[in-house]
Write a protein that holds these residues in place. Structure first.
Motif, short mmCIF file in Angstrom:
data_model
loop_
_atom_site.label_atom_id
_atom_site.label_comp_id
_atom_site.label_asym_id
_atom_site.label_seq_id
_atom_site.Cartn_x
_atom_site.Cartn_y
_atom_site.Cartn_z
N SER A 167 26.32 -36.19 -18.34
CA SER A 167 26.38 -35.64 -16.99
C SER A 167 26.49 -36.74 -15.94
CB SER A 167 25.13 -34.79 -16.72
OG SER A 167 25.07 -33.69 -17.60
N LEU A 168 25.77 -37.84 -16.14
CA LEU A 168 25.84 -38.95 -15.18
C LEU A 168 27.20 -39.63 -15.21
CD1 LEU A 168 22.30 -40.51 -15.75
CD2 LEU A 168 23.08 -39.31 -13.69
N VAL A 169 27.77 -39.83 -16.41
CA VAL A 169 29.11 -40.41 -16.51
C VAL A 169 30.13 -39.48 -15.87
CG1 VAL A 169 30.94 -41.10 -18.10
CG2 VAL A 169 28.59 -41.78 -18.55
N SER A 170 29.97 -38.18 -16.08
CA SER A 170 30.86 -37.20 -15.47
C SER A 170 30.78 -37.27 -13.94
CB SER A 170 30.50 -35.78 -15.94
OG SER A 170 30.56 -35.68 -17.34
N ALA A 171 29.55 -37.37 -13.43
CA ALA A 171 29.37 -37.47 -11.98
C ALA A 171 30.05 -38.73 -11.44
CB ALA A 171 27.88 -37.48 -11.64
N LEU A 172 29.91 -39.85 -12.15
CA LEU A 172 30.57 -41.09 -11.73
C LEU A 172 32.09 -40.90 -11.70
CD1 LEU A 172 30.77 -44.10 -11.08
CD2 LEU A 172 30.50 -44.58 -13.53
N LEU A 173 32.65 -40.29 -12.73
CA LEU A 173 34.10 -40.08 -12.79
C LEU A 173 34.58 -39.14 -11.69
CD1 LEU A 173 34.52 -39.98 -16.64
CD2 LEU A 173 35.62 -41.61 -15.10
N PHE A 174 33.80 -38.10 -11.41
CA PHE A 174 34.18 -37.21 -10.31
C PHE A 174 34.12 -37.95 -8.97
CE2 PHE A 174 33.20 -33.47 -13.11
CZ PHE A 174 34.45 -32.89 -13.00
N ASN A 175 33.14 -38.84 -8.83
CA ASN A 175 33.07 -39.62 -7.59
C ASN A 175 34.26 -40.55 -7.47
OD1 ASN A 175 31.37 -40.22 -5.20
ND2 ASN A 175 31.35 -42.28 -6.07
N ILE A 176 34.68 -41.16 -8.58
CA ILE A 176 35.89 -41.98 -8.58
C ILE A 176 37.10 -41.15 -8.18
CG2 ILE A 176 37.48 -43.28 -10.06
CD1 ILE A 176 34.99 -44.17 -11.68
N SER A 177 37.12 -39.89 -8.65
CA SER A 177 38.21 -38.99 -8.28
C SER A 177 38.27 -38.76 -6.78
CB SER A 177 38.03 -37.64 -9.01
OG SER A 177 39.02 -36.72 -8.63
N TYR A 178 37.11 -38.54 -6.16
CA TYR A 178 37.07 -38.35 -4.70
C TYR A 178 37.53 -39.61 -3.97
CZ TYR A 178 34.67 -33.84 -4.93
OH TYR A 178 34.36 -32.52 -5.14
N ILE A 179 37.09 -40.77 -4.45
CA ILE A 179 37.50 -42.03 -3.82
C ILE A 179 39.01 -42.20 -3.93
CG2 ILE A 179 37.31 -44.54 -3.92
CD1 ILE A 179 34.45 -44.11 -5.05
N ARG A 180 39.55 -41.90 -5.11
CA ARG A 180 40.99 -42.05 -5.32
C ARG A 180 41.78 -41.12 -4.40
NH1 ARG A 180 45.11 -39.55 -8.04
NH2 ARG A 180 46.81 -40.96 -8.62
N LYS A 181 41.34 -39.87 -4.29
CA LYS A 181 42.06 -38.92 -3.44
C LYS A 181 42.04 -39.37 -1.99
CE LYS A 181 41.21 -34.97 -6.46
NZ LYS A 181 40.37 -33.78 -6.71
N ARG A 182 40.91 -39.90 -1.55
CA ARG A 182 40.82 -40.41 -0.18
C ARG A 182 41.73 -41.61 0.00
NH1 ARG A 182 35.24 -41.89 0.49
NH2 ARG A 182 35.86 -43.97 -0.14
N SER A 183 41.75 -42.50 -0.98
CA SER A 183 42.61 -43.67 -0.92
C SER A 183 44.08 -43.29 -0.95
CB SER A 183 42.29 -44.60 -2.09
OG SER A 183 43.16 -45.69 -2.12
N LYS A 184 44.41 -42.30 -1.77
CA LYS A 184 45.80 -41.86 -1.90
C LYS A 184 46.32 -41.27 -0.60
CE LYS A 184 48.76 -39.37 -5.14
NZ LYS A 184 48.80 -38.44 -6.29
N ALA A 185 45.41 -40.68 0.19
CA ALA A 185 45.81 -40.08 1.45
C ALA A 185 46.13 -41.12 2.51
CB ALA A 185 44.71 -39.15 1.96
N ASP A 186 45.68 -42.33 2.28
CA ASP A 186 45.96 -43.42 3.22
C ASP A 186 47.43 -43.83 3.08
OD1 ASP A 186 46.17 -45.86 4.57
OD2 ASP A 186 44.11 -46.42 4.09
N THR A 187 48.16 -43.81 4.16
CA THR A 187 49.60 -44.10 4.11
C THR A 187 49.89 -45.51 3.64
OG1 THR A 187 49.55 -44.72 6.46
CG2 THR A 187 50.16 -42.45 5.94
N GLU A 188 48.93 -46.43 3.81
CA GLU A 188 49.17 -47.80 3.38
C GLU A 188 49.10 -47.95 1.86
OE1 GLU A 188 47.38 -50.02 7.35
OE2 GLU A 188 46.55 -50.43 5.37
N THR A 189 48.44 -47.00 1.18
CA THR A 189 48.28 -47.14 -0.27
C THR A 189 49.03 -46.06 -1.03
OG1 THR A 189 46.25 -45.81 -0.21
CG2 THR A 189 46.01 -48.20 -0.01
N ARG A 190 49.70 -45.16 -0.34
CA ARG A 190 50.39 -44.08 -1.02
C ARG A 190 51.63 -44.61 -1.75
NH1 ARG A 190 52.18 -40.15 3.18
NH2 ARG A 190 49.96 -39.71 3.29
#
Length: 297
Positions: A167-190
């Motif tokens: 469950s903790l590893v899953s939570a970490l991976l889901f948090n990485i997913s949120y970070i990635r989606k936020r980063s992907k939305a940045d026009t400089e990193t898309r």
């Protein structure tokens, strides 16, 4: 005569062999491993400029210093706060690192988190052979550290609490997913569409290069014409499709030469060369050494 398969950096062979001097910096089971200090662990397995295949996927992030490495042919330079999500069966090669380099790492067998495979980041991790390189903000880095040490403390409880760790590893991976989606939305990193196609091409090269070295094969997989694929790859990377394929075959060759007891003619056959002589000429042209010279180096 029976022969060994190439040595993979897997949880199984980490358990089976004595390859570290300081076990207090790691915890390993058959389907999960965690390392709190890669450098202080003092591994006897890793060497500079030598490729290795990782059987399980990895979550890796740098906590100090800097390292330059290649993952499935793509070169990265990682420093403190940079996170790497490595797909299973990735081939890595460390080129150089600073004296103060340190990283933390988890190795996760697919079945350990199989029930989560609908998530986008887990699709990268499990279903595709692409890797994720993600610079973390200071806040995201600190949160990743908290997740890591909560998992670290949990695995050191008297009884291994597998479901809690999952469950903790899953939570970490889901948090990485949120970070990635936020980063992907940045026009400089898309990524542009061409860059996305290029990364899909590299993933295919990693998967099929030992058997398929025809441009048309990869173009068909990507629903493109061979000519357009060549142009796209050259514009994106300044290298041709064949140059990428040749580099991939060299990496696979090096893994087999260093980490198996296969003879040269067997490696040539495994890599789909018409004969050992052709393989030897190819390897010498690409590396400046014969296969035997590399094997003994």
């Amino acid at each position: 005569m029976a022969v060994n398969e190439p040595l993979e950096i897997s949880l199984k062979n980490v358990l089976d062999y004595f390859i570290v001097q300081n076990n207090e910096y790691r915890f390993v089971t058959k389907d999960f491993g965690i390392v709190s200090s890669f450098m202080r662990m003092t591994s006897e397995l890793f060497f500079i400029h030598q490729p290795y295949k990782l059987k399980e996927g990895r979550i890796v992030y740098a906590v100090s210093g800097q390292v330059t490495l290649s993952i499935n042919l793509i070169q990265y330079t990682a420093k403190k706060g940079d996170l790497l999500l490595l797909a299973p069966n990735s081939i890595i090669e460390i080129h150089e690192f600073t004296t103060d380099f340190e990283m933390r790492m988890m190795a996760i067998q697919n079945d350990f988190i199989q029930f989560l495979n609908k998530d986008e980041v887990l699709e990268y991790y499990i279903g595709r052979r692409e890797n994720l390189f993600l610079p973390l903000s200071e806040k995201d880095y600190e949160m990743t550290e908290r997740y890591f040490f909560l998992i670290w403390d949990t695995v050191h409880e008297e009884v291994f609490r597998k479901e809690v760790v999952q469950s903790l590893v899953s939570a970490l991976l889901f948090n990485i997913s949120y970070i990635r989606k936020r980063s992907k939305a940045d026009t400089e990193t898309r990524h542009t569409r061409q860059e996305e196609t290029f990364h899909r091409f590299i993933a295919l090269v990693h998967e099929y290069c030992t058997q398929e070295r025809n441009v048309a094969f990869y173009a068909d997989k990507l629903c493109l014409s061979p000519r357009y694929l060549n142009t796209l790859v050259k514009n994106t990377s300044r290298q041709t499709v064949m140059e990428w394929l040749n580099q991939a075959v060299v990496i696979e060759s090096k893994v087999l030469l260093k980490h198996s007891d296969l003879l040269v003619y067997q490696i040539a056959d495994k890599l789909n060369f018409p004969n050992p002589s052709f393989f030897c000429k190819f390897f010498k042209k690409m590396t400046g050494m014969t296969p035997m010279e590399y094997q003994k180096s």
